[in-house]
Design a protein around this motif. Structure first.
Motif, short mmCIF file in Angstrom:
data_model
loop_
_atom_site.label_atom_id
_atom_site.label_comp_id
_atom_site.label_asym_id
_atom_site.label_seq_id
_atom_site.Cartn_x
_atom_site.Cartn_y
_atom_site.Cartn_z
N LEU A 59 0.83 -1.20 0.00
CA LEU A 59 0.00 0.00 0.00
C LEU A 59 0.87 1.25 0.00
CD1 LEU A 59 -2.00 -2.22 1.38
CD2 LEU A 59 -3.29 -0.19 2.02
N VAL A 60 0.67 2.10 -1.01
CA VAL A 60 1.36 3.40 -1.05
C VAL A 60 0.31 4.49 -0.91
CG1 VAL A 60 3.20 2.49 -2.50
CG2 VAL A 60 1.25 3.61 -3.57
N PRO A 61 0.66 5.61 -0.26
CA PRO A 61 -0.35 6.65 -0.03
C PRO A 61 -0.69 7.46 -1.27
CG PRO A 61 1.76 7.33 0.88
CD PRO A 61 1.93 5.91 0.41
N GLU A 62 0.27 7.63 -2.17
CA GLU A 62 0.04 8.42 -3.38
C GLU A 62 1.21 8.22 -4.33
OE1 GLU A 62 2.30 10.94 -3.80
OE2 GLU A 62 2.99 11.40 -1.80
N VAL A 63 1.04 8.69 -5.57
CA VAL A 63 2.14 8.61 -6.54
C VAL A 63 2.44 9.97 -7.16
CG1 VAL A 63 1.86 6.17 -7.10
CG2 VAL A 63 0.48 7.87 -8.33
N LYS A 64 1.97 11.05 -6.51
CA LYS A 64 2.34 12.39 -6.97
C LYS A 64 3.84 12.59 -6.78
CE LYS A 64 -2.13 14.48 -5.88
NZ LYS A 64 -2.86 15.39 -4.98
N THR A 65 4.34 12.09 -5.63
CA THR A 65 5.78 12.11 -5.39
C THR A 65 6.33 10.77 -5.87
OG1 THR A 65 5.27 11.44 -3.12
CG2 THR A 65 5.77 13.73 -3.47
N LEU A 66 7.25 10.80 -6.81
CA LEU A 66 7.69 9.61 -7.52
C LEU A 66 8.39 8.59 -6.62
CD1 LEU A 66 9.05 11.17 -10.84
CD2 LEU A 66 6.87 9.99 -10.48
N MET A 67 8.77 9.00 -5.39
CA MET A 67 9.50 8.09 -4.52
C MET A 67 8.70 6.82 -4.22
SD MET A 67 9.38 10.60 -1.27
CE MET A 67 7.86 11.15 -0.50
N TYR A 68 7.38 6.94 -4.17
CA TYR A 68 6.58 5.75 -3.87
C TYR A 68 6.50 4.81 -5.08
CZ TYR A 68 5.41 8.00 0.50
OH TYR A 68 5.49 8.58 1.74
N GLU A 69 6.61 5.36 -6.28
CA GLU A 69 6.71 4.50 -7.46
C GLU A 69 8.04 3.75 -7.46
OE1 GLU A 69 5.69 5.84 -11.32
OE2 GLU A 69 4.20 7.28 -10.62
N VAL A 70 9.10 4.46 -7.08
CA VAL A 70 10.42 3.82 -6.96
C VAL A 70 10.36 2.69 -5.94
CG1 VAL A 70 12.81 4.17 -6.21
CG2 VAL A 70 11.69 5.89 -7.63
N TYR A 71 9.73 2.97 -4.80
CA TYR A 71 9.62 1.97 -3.73
C TYR A 71 8.86 0.73 -4.20
CZ TYR A 71 8.18 -0.25 0.63
OH TYR A 71 7.94 -1.18 1.62
N SER A 72 7.65 0.92 -4.73
CA SER A 72 6.81 -0.23 -5.10
C SER A 72 7.42 -1.04 -6.24
CB SER A 72 5.40 0.23 -5.45
OG SER A 72 5.41 1.16 -6.51
N ALA A 73 8.07 -0.37 -7.20
CA ALA A 73 8.71 -1.09 -8.31
C ALA A 73 9.85 -1.97 -7.79
CB ALA A 73 9.23 -0.10 -9.35
N HIS A 74 10.62 -1.45 -6.83
CA HIS A 74 11.74 -2.22 -6.31
C HIS A 74 11.24 -3.38 -5.44
CE1 HIS A 74 16.03 -2.62 -6.11
NE2 HIS A 74 16.04 -2.63 -4.79
N VAL A 75 10.19 -3.15 -4.66
CA VAL A 75 9.59 -4.23 -3.88
C VAL A 75 9.11 -5.35 -4.79
CG1 VAL A 75 7.54 -4.86 -2.51
CG2 VAL A 75 8.91 -2.89 -1.84
N ASP A 76 8.43 -4.97 -5.87
CA ASP A 76 7.92 -5.96 -6.82
C ASP A 76 9.06 -6.79 -7.41
OD1 ASP A 76 5.50 -6.83 -8.54
OD2 ASP A 76 7.02 -6.36 -10.04
N LYS A 77 10.15 -6.15 -7.77
CA LYS A 77 11.31 -6.84 -8.34
C LYS A 77 11.89 -7.84 -7.34
CE LYS A 77 15.95 -5.85 -10.21
NZ LYS A 77 16.74 -6.52 -9.15
N ILE A 78 12.08 -7.41 -6.10
CA ILE A 78 12.68 -8.27 -5.08
C ILE A 78 11.78 -9.47 -4.78
CG2 ILE A 78 13.44 -8.41 -2.67
CD1 ILE A 78 14.01 -5.36 -2.85
N LEU A 79 10.48 -9.20 -4.60
CA LEU A 79 9.57 -10.28 -4.23
C LEU A 79 9.37 -11.29 -5.35
CD1 LEU A 79 6.89 -8.34 -2.13
CD2 LEU A 79 8.49 -10.09 -1.31
N ARG A 80 9.33 -10.82 -6.59
CA ARG A 80 9.18 -11.77 -7.71
C ARG A 80 10.40 -12.69 -7.81
NH1 ARG A 80 4.99 -11.69 -11.01
NH2 ARG A 80 3.56 -9.93 -10.90
N GLU A 81 11.57 -12.14 -7.52
CA GLU A 81 12.78 -12.97 -7.52
C GLU A 81 12.72 -14.04 -6.43
OE1 GLU A 81 15.91 -10.15 -7.07
OE2 GLU A 81 15.93 -9.56 -9.20
N LYS A 82 11.94 -13.78 -5.39
CA LYS A 82 11.81 -14.72 -4.28
C LYS A 82 10.56 -15.58 -4.39
CE LYS A 82 14.53 -11.91 -1.06
NZ LYS A 82 15.63 -12.90 -0.96
#
Length: 331
Positions: A59-82
């Motif tokens: 869950l991210v609060p918003e995507v106006k600030t791109l940092m949450y897009e960076v966060y969720s994309a990296h989480v997705d990458k790590i979890l898919r590898e696992k």
């Protein structure tokens, strides 16, 4: 199987392989489509149950600030590898929206949750309900002291304090703070650091110098416009995120303010490239949302493996990068 094939437009053999979770012969995207349709149709196959058990909600609060897009994309990458799937949800910083999404997550029996609360003071009971349902929960970025769960955050107070001290050392003593809404610890810590430094150096700390912004470039422009209407003297702007600061910069430059001669500008940042695409480049407190993603996943997987381990709080160290919006001899 025939009905799922008809609904998805796939062959029965493809549906069969997807339901068996055979990622070597079927694209992951196709597997996701089949499992979603199977779930909609109430087809509780072994693969559907397994997929739920291997799904992490983010869950991210918003995507106006791109940092949450960076966060969720990296989480997705790590979890898919696992071997995990991710369910990415945007709460739009709206507590009522967040409650609905959490209810759906519970119905779908997700394995765990990574949560940046929309408004921590509003939905405490909902978060506690997740824990009572034995759903592992990790808070990131906007954390809450009162919730007994693992947490990952940045050292906001310390770094904002240091950046304000730097501004005062270079002669900037009338600093405007474009602040995030004061409904979470992260934004409140930034405001507290700003006030503490200004009071220490006997600089103006009038609330007129604190203008709230929602984190978009447009809101940064709007906030700067509101402040200028007050006709108060100022020589620096500190934004709670890079978008807000960039909006303020754009607005001031339209009015022919020289940056940094007339006004120094700086901000919190979670997207390394963003402060560097303007001239002069933006002075920032750089937070690593990729590292935050890595640590969040690490804590969640630890809880999934052993629910009884003690809750940890990880405080990530940010770094101050001085650039041309505060010092003319910098790029």
């Amino acid at each position: 199987m025939k009905d799922i094939a008809k609904e998805t437009g796939l062959s029965k053999s493809t549906v069969s392989r997807a339901l068996s979770g055979n990622a070597q012969r079927v694209k992951q995207e196709t597997i996701d489509i089949v499992l979603e349709k199977a779930s909609e149709m109430g087809y509780e196959c072994k693969a559907v149950k397994l997929a739920r058990a291997k799904t992490i909600a983010v869950l991210v609060p918003e995507v106006k600030t791109l940092m949450y897009e960076v966060y969720s994309a990296h989480v997705d990458k790590i979890l898919r590898e696992k071997g995990y799937n991710t369910l990415n949800i945007i709460s739009r910083s709206a507590p009522d929206v967040e409650i609905v999404h959490i209810a759906v997550m519970l119905q779908n029996e997700v394995a765990g949750v990574l949560l940046c609360p929309s408004n921590p003071s509003e939905n405490v009971d909902t978060y506690i309900n997740l824990l009572e349902e034995d759903v592992p929960l990790v808070l990131y970025d906007r954390t809450m002291d009162e919730l007994p769960v693992p947490k990952v955050r940045t050292d906001d107070y310390e770094k904002v304090y240091m950046l304000m001290e730097y501004l005062i050392r270079i002669g900037r003593k009338r600093i405007v703070h474009l602040a995030g809404e004061p409904n979470n610890k992260k934004h409140l810590e930034q405001i507290r650091a700003y006030r503490d430094v200004m009071e220490k150096h006997q600089c103006p700390v009038d609330s007129e110098y604190i203008i709230y912004s929602d984190g978009s470039v447009e809101s940064g422009e709007e906030a700067m416009g509101k402040f200028l209407k007050k006709q108060l003297p100022f020589d620096a702007v500190f934004g709670f995120c890079d978008n807000a600061a960039l909006g303020a910069k754009r607005f001031l430059e339209k009015l022919h303010y020289s940056i940094p001669d007339d006004v120094a500008i700086c901000a919190m940042s979670g997207v390394p490239f963003l402060p560097t695409i303007v001239t002069p480049m933006l002075t920032v407190i750089e937070q690593s949302y990729e590292e935050m993603a890595e640590k969040s996943v690490e804590l969640l997987l630890e809880k999934l493996e052993n629910p009884d381990i003690p809750d940890k709080e990880i405080v990530l160290e940010s770094k101050i990068i001085i650039r041309g919006t505060t010092e003319k001899n910098k790029k």
